[in-house]
Design a protein around this motif. Structure first.
Motif: not given
Length: 119
Positions: A44-46, A80
């Motif tokens: 997951d990443t954001a 982030g």
């Protein structure tokens, strides 16, 4: 396989709301994201909204307090994150190094890599 949380640190004052990303940066970042995803590493990443949209919640002296952003006393903030799964910390650091090297040399971007404690 261990999981790692990578916190991407930025100096929010260096970025304006109209900051444009260079086309070559977007192209390199897209290729990196494709590679790390195909490798089965990225979970997951954001990116995070700027601090004016955030609230800090603190527990002190048996009481909760809330502080709405922006957090002017803080120079560096988490901008982030990524959640990655790697064979070891060395691999997590290598992926993080590659991520940071994509950014233009004049930018100041850092990362904190922390292994997640499995219960």
């Amino acid at each position: 396989m261990p999981r790692f949380l990578t916190l991407i640190r930025i100096n929010e004052q260096e970025l304006t709301t109209d900051t444009e990303f260079p086309p070559e940066f977007l192209q390199k970042m897209g290729a990196y994201m494709e590679e790390i995803t195909k490798a089965g590493v990225m979970l997951d990443t954001a990116g995070l909204l700027r601090t004016p949209e955030g609230t800090r919640v603190n527990w002190s002296g048996g009481k909760i307090s809330y502080t709405d952003g922006p957090f002017t006393e803080t120079k560096e903030v988490v901008g982030g994150y990524s959640l990655i799964q790697c064979k070891d910390k060395a691999e997590a650091l290598e992926w993080t190094k590659r991520f940071l090297e994509i950014h233009p040399a004049e930018w100041n971007v850092g990362a904190e890599v922390r292994e997640i404690e499995e219960m």
